[in-house]
Design a protein around this motif. Structure first.
Motif, PDB file in Angstrom:
ATOM      1  N   MET A  14      47.728  48.350  26.135  1.00 39.30           N
ATOM      2  CA  MET A  14      47.052  47.957  24.908  1.00 39.30           C
ATOM      3  C   MET A  14      47.364  46.500  24.524  1.00 39.30           C
ATOM      4  O   MET A  14      46.670  45.909  23.720  1.00 39.30           O
ATOM      5  N   PHE A  15      48.396  45.928  25.125  1.00 35.32           N
ATOM      6  CA  PHE A  15      48.783  44.556  24.757  1.00 35.32           C
ATOM      7  C   PHE A  15      47.864  43.542  25.422  1.00 35.32           C
ATOM      8  O   PHE A  15      47.719  43.517  26.648  1.00 35.32           O
ATOM      9  N   GLN A  16      47.275  42.696  24.588  1.00 31.49           N
ATOM     10  CA  GLN A  16      46.300  41.740  25.122  1.00 31.49           C
ATOM     11  C   GLN A  16      46.935  40.763  26.114  1.00 31.49           C
ATOM     12  O   GLN A  16      46.300  40.362  27.094  1.00 31.49           O
ATOM     13  N   ALA A  17      48.178  40.398  25.862  1.00 29.87           N
ATOM     14  CA  ALA A  17      48.845  39.450  26.768  1.00 29.87           C
ATOM     15  C   ALA A  17      48.859  40.004  28.193  1.00 29.87           C
ATOM     16  O   ALA A  17      48.697  39.251  29.162  1.00 29.87           O
ATOM     17  N   LEU A  18      49.040  41.312  28.315  1.00 34.40           N
ATOM     18  CA  LEU A  18      49.079  41.930  29.646  1.00 34.40           C
ATOM     19  C   LEU A  18      47.674  42.180  30.181  1.00 34.40           C
ATOM     20  O   LEU A  18      47.397  41.996  31.369  1.00 34.40           O
ATOM     21  N   LYS A  19      46.776  42.586  29.279  1.00 34.03           N
ATOM     22  CA  LYS A  19      45.385  42.829  29.711  1.00 34.03           C
ATOM     23  C   LYS A  19      44.776  41.570  30.313  1.00 34.03           C
ATOM     24  O   LYS A  19      44.066  41.624  31.320  1.00 34.03           O
ATOM     25  N   HIS A  20      45.059  40.438  29.688  1.00 31.17           N
ATOM     26  CA  HIS A  20      44.459  39.199  30.189  1.00 31.17           C
ATOM     27  C   HIS A  20      45.005  38.828  31.567  1.00 31.17           C
ATOM     28  O   HIS A  20      44.274  38.312  32.412  1.00 31.17           O
ATOM     29  N   ARG A  21      46.271  39.097  31.783  1.00 28.59           N
ATOM     30  CA  ARG A  21      46.822  38.810  33.115  1.00 28.59           C
ATOM     31  C   ARG A  21      46.161  39.705  34.159  1.00 28.59           C
ATOM     32  O   ARG A  21      45.816  39.262  35.260  1.00 28.59           O
ATOM     33  N   VAL A  22      46.010  40.959  33.809  1.00 30.61           N
ATOM     34  CA  VAL A  22      45.381  41.895  34.739  1.00 30.61           C
ATOM     35  C   VAL A  22      43.917  41.506  34.989  1.00 30.61           C
ATOM     36  O   VAL A  22      43.428  41.545  36.119  1.00 30.61           O
ATOM     37  N   ALA A  23      43.228  41.087  33.922  1.00 32.46           N
ATOM     38  CA  ALA A  23      41.822  40.695  34.060  1.00 32.46           C
ATOM     39  C   ALA A  23      41.691  39.477  34.982  1.00 32.46           C
ATOM     40  O   ALA A  23      40.760  39.395  35.792  1.00 32.46           O
ATOM     41  N   ASP A  24      42.622  38.538  34.879  1.00 30.07           N
ATOM     42  CA  ASP A  24      42.593  37.375  35.770  1.00 30.07           C
ATOM     43  C   ASP A  24      42.774  37.799  37.223  1.00 30.07           C
ATOM     44  O   ASP A  24      42.100  37.285  38.119  1.00 30.07           O
ATOM     45  N   MET A  25      43.673  38.738  37.439  1.00 28.68           N
ATOM     46  CA  MET A  25      43.884  39.220  38.814  1.00 28.68           C
ATOM     47  C   MET A  25      42.618  39.886  39.337  1.00 28.68           C
ATOM     48  O   MET A  25      42.208  39.659  40.470  1.00 28.68           O
ATOM     49  N   LYS A  26      42.016  40.717  38.497  1.00 33.00           N
ATOM     50  CA  LYS A  26      40.795  41.416  38.908  1.00 33.00           C
ATOM     51  C   LYS A  26      39.699  40.400  39.249  1.00 33.00           C
ATOM     52  O   LYS A  26      38.933  40.584  40.206  1.00 33.00           O
ATOM     53  N   THR A  27      39.642  39.327  38.473  1.00 36.28           N
ATOM     54  CA  THR A  27      38.593  38.330  38.674  1.00 36.28           C
ATOM     55  C   THR A  27      38.777  37.572  39.995  1.00 36.28           C
ATOM     56  O   THR A  27      37.834  37.463  40.780  1.00 36.28           O
ATOM     57  N   VAL A  28      39.970  37.065  40.246  1.00 40.62           N
ATOM     58  CA  VAL A  28      40.154  36.331  41.511  1.00 40.62           C
ATOM     59  C   VAL A  28      39.995  37.274  42.702  1.00 40.62           C
ATOM     60  O   VAL A  28      39.436  36.884  43.737  1.00 40.62           O
ATOM     61  N   LEU A  29      40.448  38.506  42.532  1.00 35.98           N
ATOM     62  CA  LEU A  29      40.287  39.463  43.635  1.00 35.98           C
ATOM     63  C   LEU A  29      38.800  39.723  43.906  1.00 35.98           C
ATOM     64  O   LEU A  29      38.360  39.706  45.064  1.00 35.98           O
ATOM     65  N   SER A  30      38.026  39.927  42.849  1.00 29.43           N
ATOM     66  CA  SER A  30      36.601  40.236  43.037  1.00 29.43           C
ATOM     67  C   SER A  30      35.867  39.074  43.699  1.00 29.43           C
ATOM     68  O   SER A  30      35.010  39.280  44.556  1.00 29.43           O
ATOM     69  N   ALA A  31      36.189  37.848  43.288  1.00 36.88           N
ATOM     70  CA  ALA A  31      35.524  36.688  43.880  1.00 36.88           C
ATOM     71  C   ALA A  31      35.890  36.568  45.355  1.00 36.88           C
ATOM     72  O   ALA A  31      35.044  36.267  46.200  1.00 36.88           O
ATOM     73  N   THR A  32      37.148  36.815  45.685  1.00 33.75           N
ATOM     74  CA  THR A  32      37.576  36.700  47.084  1.00 33.75           C
ATOM     75  C   THR A  32      36.967  37.822  47.926  1.00 33.75           C
ATOM     76  O   THR A  32      36.597  37.613  49.083  1.00 33.75           O
ATOM     77  N   GLU A  33      36.841  39.016  47.334  1.00 27.28           N
ATOM     78  CA  GLU A  33      36.175  40.104  48.054  1.00 27.28           C
ATOM     79  C   GLU A  33      34.722  39.731  48.355  1.00 27.28           C
ATOM     80  O   GLU A  33      34.224  39.966  49.463  1.00 27.28           O
ATOM     81  N   ALA A  34      34.063  39.146  47.365  1.00 29.19           N
ATOM     82  CA  ALA A  34      32.661  38.739  47.573  1.00 29.19           C
ATOM     83  C   ALA A  34      32.576  37.728  48.716  1.00 29.19           C
ATOM     84  O   ALA A  34      31.687  37.794  49.567  1.00 29.19           O
ATOM     85  N   LEU A  35      33.528  36.796  48.745  1.00 29.95           N
ATOM     86  CA  LEU A  35      33.556  35.796  49.820  1.00 29.95           C
ATOM     87  C   LEU A  35      33.800  36.476  51.173  1.00 29.95           C
ATOM     88  O   LEU A  35      33.183  36.121  52.183  1.00 29.95           O
ATOM     89  N   PHE A  36      34.692  37.449  51.178  1.00 32.20           N
ATOM     90  CA  PHE A  36      35.035  38.173  52.414  1.00 32.20           C
ATOM     91  C   PHE A  36      33.788  38.821  53.020  1.00 32.20           C
ATOM     92  O   PHE A  36      33.495  38.657  54.207  1.00 32.20           O
ATOM     93  N   TRP A  37      33.021  39.523  52.180  1.00 33.13           N
ATOM     94  CA  TRP A  37      31.829  40.204  52.714  1.00 33.13           C
ATOM     95  C   TRP A  37      30.743  39.210  53.069  1.00 33.13           C
ATOM     96  O   TRP A  37      29.981  39.422  54.023  1.00 33.13           O
ATOM     97  N   ALA A  38      30.681  38.108  52.343  1.00 37.06           N
ATOM     98  CA  ALA A  38      29.687  37.077  52.675  1.00 37.06           C
ATOM     99  C   ALA A  38      30.006  36.482  54.049  1.00 37.06           C
ATOM    100  O   ALA A  38      29.122  36.303  54.885  1.00 37.06           O
ATOM    101  N   ARG A  39      31.280  36.190  54.297  1.00 39.48           N
ATOM    102  CA  ARG A  39      31.645  35.597  55.589  1.00 39.48           C
ATOM    103  C   ARG A  39      31.577  36.625  56.710  1.00 39.48           C
ATOM    104  O   ARG A  39      31.324  36.269  57.862  1.00 39.48           O
ATOM    105  N   ALA A  40      31.803  37.898  56.374  1.00 43.45           N
ATOM    106  CA  ALA A  40      31.706  38.946  57.394  1.00 43.45           C
ATOM    107  C   ALA A  40      30.293  39.003  57.960  1.00 43.45           C
ATOM    108  O   ALA A  40      30.099  39.279  59.136  1.00 43.45           O
ATOM    109  N   SER A  41      29.295  38.734  57.121  1.00 43.06           N
ATOM    110  CA  SER A  41      27.926  38.839  57.617  1.00 43.06           C
ATOM    111  C   SER A  41      27.265  37.473  57.802  1.00 43.06           C
ATOM    112  O   SER A  41      26.076  37.402  58.057  1.00 43.06           O
ATOM    113  N   ALA A  42      28.049  36.401  57.691  1.00 44.80           N
ATOM    114  CA  ALA A  42      27.487  35.063  57.925  1.00 44.80           C
ATOM    115  C   ALA A  42      27.155  34.911  59.404  1.00 44.80           C
ATOM    116  O   ALA A  42      27.856  35.453  60.249  1.00 44.80           O
TER     117      ALA A  42
END
Lengths: 397, 329
Positions: free
Chosen positions: B226-254
């Protein structure tokens, strides 16, 4: 499939060679020149069939597939055409909200005018309603066939040049604050409307403040039902977060040459530190393009989750900050000498301090990074919201 | 044959969902061979499944998710190299044995000097792939003159060895000259891609475990989530992970990703993995720094993945150099 896209790419490229405005980066140093360039370029695009590729097929210029749109945007970025700042809100926000919520009469009335160059702005935020948008206080009171509106709106992109406004107002104080909102289409020439430009930290005036003093809006210009404003506003906001970012990330990718030129000019082609930062940024930009692509594919397949758009926006806003930041660093002292800004130059103009300061538009506007993080944590990861009640020492919730 | 990414992920999760994290090496290796995952990218003409990079990416990412032990990445490199050896008489037989699970291993170091370091499961391998720009060859296990030295790493989910051969024997030559150079390049790209997939799967798993923990752990009369300080850290991790996953699949089929493209992908993915695993230990608090919890397994594997295949400094520099040559106004 690939062949057809390659054919389209050649078509767009040839068309741009004949039609893209030239030298606008040199000439757009006044608002007049900016407005001229924006208007004539949009008109030309509409005429050429490239003005609104993201619209549904039943409207002229629309019906392009995701892959086709991408090709078109990439070619725009490559030809360094002016970004459509002036008609941006009209072709994205206004249009997609009208497509989703507008009656047939409203669509027939407003959509063709967008193609003729009618400019829309957005009246959502207020001095005391930024991140907490639903707490807005601009009031609309129903009197017969009109709503009488009083209040103040802030951060209306291009508000000082606009003809019409997507206006979110409060029609009721009962029940939850979201349930008291209504969505109106306001003609900015109506009596009682005053628009005042806001000067931003990089010197441009892309936003305006709107003062609304007993402004009358006909009831027929309401979008959705009374009390449905919050739901209607969501389509306005998500249009920005989705489609726009496809174009913007392609533009960012297409602007890497600016940093490359800086590196070469400074003779730092062999500096491993510089090469690493540049390589890391280029990869992050590719990832931004990839997540924008993926998001749109998900949306087209009808599999979009609440929060997916936030991932794309947060990725883009941070990457843009990194891009402009590296420009300042490589630009050294040269970047510190003031240079006049190019009006409508887009997010990457090579005026690095200005670009850097302008990048805050993406970390703050359209839902700040902090709001995106809340959405990602709560909606995508299922973490609980903070409790609503709060106390200061001595107060009781 | 065609399998979607989602189908492969489902199959992998069904197979390994029960066994838990860092499963038993022997059992999981047998299961991997049974399920046909070692024949994933082997052409159908050679009795393989003929699936492309997207399928391989899905499998490596699932292996990362469960902290899979064993030489799967190295084995796939050996199989790929064998498949390229058109004129080799024993090729089909060797591939069949490798697909069935006979261990044929290779170096994961990413070094170009042809020395065999960072070789997984060398103690039970029958063949060793040796890759240089001039020659790609397969060295059989020798009774004499061969030295296999275990190198205990902090990461206990993999078992790495150094291998030396006393006699400078040639082994079985798979490619030479220009063909060797092209093959070596392809093998390096595949190694980087596999490490990126492993990292993204691991990062996703430990991020999920961290979110789960924040939801149940209560302090100050509320869940930590429930603590925003922790939620924001987790959200940042989710964001960089999602972008890198998108790059991974893009390069897999490049159509034709360069070695620098794959290197930059690997640098990005391992950096994200490491950052998430580091945060995971911190956000787990006291339990995160005990051996009782799984956090440390992810952290150590993430650090190892950063070092294998060439580090982020090397690949980011290579990507920067490539982009500098490409990015012209």
């Amino acid at each position: 499939m690939t062949e057809a896209l390659e054919k389209l790419r050649q078509e767009v490229r040839t068309w741009l060679e004949a039609n893209a405005p030239r030298n606008w980066r040199e000439t757009c140093t006044s608002h007049e020149a900016f407005l001229d360039t924006q208007r004539s370029w949009f008109a030309k695009l509409v005429e050429g069939g490239y003005g609104v590729p993201h619209w549904p097929a039943e409207w002229p210029g629309g019906g392009r597939s995701l892959a086709e749109q991408k090709v078109i945007y990439e070619e725009f970025a490559r030809a360094d055409t002016p970004r459509l700042l002036l008609s941006f809100m009209s072709t994205y926000h206004a249009a997609s909200t009208l497509f989703e919520w507008g009656s047939e009469a409203q669509q027939r009335k407003y959509i063709p005018r967008i193609l003729q160059g009618e400019i829309w702005c957005q009246g959502f935020s207020e001095p005391n309603a930024g991140s907490d948008l639903a707490g807005l206080r601009t009031r609309a009171e129903r009197r017969g066939d009109v709503y009488v509106v009083n209040g103040q709106k802030l951060w209306s992109t291009m508000g000082q040049f606009a003809d019409k406004c997507l206006l979110l107002v409060r029609t009721s104080d009962e029940r939850a604050k979201q349930a008291g909102l209504t969505y109106l289409l306001l003609d900015l020439k109506t009596k009682g409307v005053t628009a005042r430009p806001i000067r931003q930290i990089h010197g441009d005036e892309e936003f305006a403040e709107l003062f609304l003093d007993d402004v009358e809006v006909p009831v027929e210009d309401r979008l959705g039902k009374e009390g449905q404003g919050w739901a209607v506003a969501q389509s306005t906001l998500s249009s920005e977060r989705g489609l726009t970012l496809l174009e913007l990330s392609a533009r960012l990718r297409g602007s890497l040459w600016r940093l490359a030129a800086l590196i070469r000019d400074a003779g730092r082609e062999a500096d491993p530190g510089v090469l690493r930062d540049f390589g890391r940024l280029a990869t992050k930009i590719d990832a931004t393009v990839a997540i924008a692509d993926q998001f749109l594919a998900t949306r087209i397949a009808g599999e979009e989750r609440v929060g997916d758009a936030s991932l794309v926006k947060l990725t883009y806003s941070r990457t843009l900050r990194d891009f402009t930041s590296l420009g300042i660093r490589l630009g050294g002292m040269e970047a510190q000498y003031h240079a006049p800004i190019v009006f409508g130059g887009g997010m990457e103009t090579g005026n690095w301090m200005a670009d850097f300061m302008n990048s805050y538009a993406w970390t703050i506007a359209g839902g700040s990074d902090e709001i995106q993080r809340n959405i990602i944590a709560e909606r995508l990861l299922g973490m609980p919201r903070e409790p609503k009640n709060w106390t200061l020492a001595g107060d009781v919730a | 044959m065609s399998l979607t990414r989602a189908e492969l992920q489902d199959a992998a999760r069904k197979a390994f969902g029960e066994t838990g994290l860092a499963p038993d090496a022997e059992q999981s290796w047998a299961l991997i061979a049974d399920l046909g995952w070692l024949m994933m990218s082997v052409p159908e003409a050679l009795e393989g499944l003929g699936l492309g990079a997207v399928a391989a990416g899905a499998i490596h990412s699932e292996f990362g998710r469960v902290l899979m032990p064993g030489p799967a990445i190295a084995q796939m490199l050996a199989i790929e190299a064998l498949a390229a050896a058109d004129t080799l008489a024993v090729r089909d037989e060797l591939i069949a044995r490798a697909m069935a699970g006979e261990v044929m291993t290779a170096s994961l170091s990413g070094a170009v000097d042809g020395r065999l370091t960072c070789v997984p499961d060398a103690d039970r391998a029958s063949q060793f792939l040796i890759v240089s720009d001039a020659r790609v060859s397969l060295m059989p296990r020798a009774d004499a003159g061969m030295k296999v030295t275990p190198r205990e790493t902090w990461d206990r989910t993999r078992r790495l060895f150094d291998v030396t051969f006393e006699h400078n024997a040639d082994g079985l030559v798979l490619a030479e000259g220009a063909a060797a150079l092209a093959l070596a390049e392809r093998l390096r790209a595949q190694l980087l891609f596999a490490l990126a997939g492993d990292s993204l799967g691991g990062a996703d798993a430990i991020l999920q475990l961290t979110v789960d923990y924040l939801m149940v752990r209560r302090q100050f009369d509320r869940p930590l989530a429930m603590f925003q300080a922790l939620k924001h850290r987790v959200a940042d991790m989710k964001t960089v992970l999602s972008a890198t996953e998108a790059l991974f699949w893009a390069r897999a089929s490049a159509p034709a990703p360069s070695l620098a493209d794959m290197g930059a992908l690997k640098a990005n993915a391992t950096t994200v993995y490491r950052a998430i695993a580091e945060e995971a230990v911190q956000l787990h608090g006291g339990i995160g720094l005990t051996m009782e919890h799984h956090c440390h397994l992810f952290l150590k594997r993430a650090m190892l993945n950063c070092a294998l295949g060439g580090d982020a400094d090397r690949w980011e520099e290579a990507a920067g150099r490539q982009m500098l040559a490409q990015a012209v106004a």
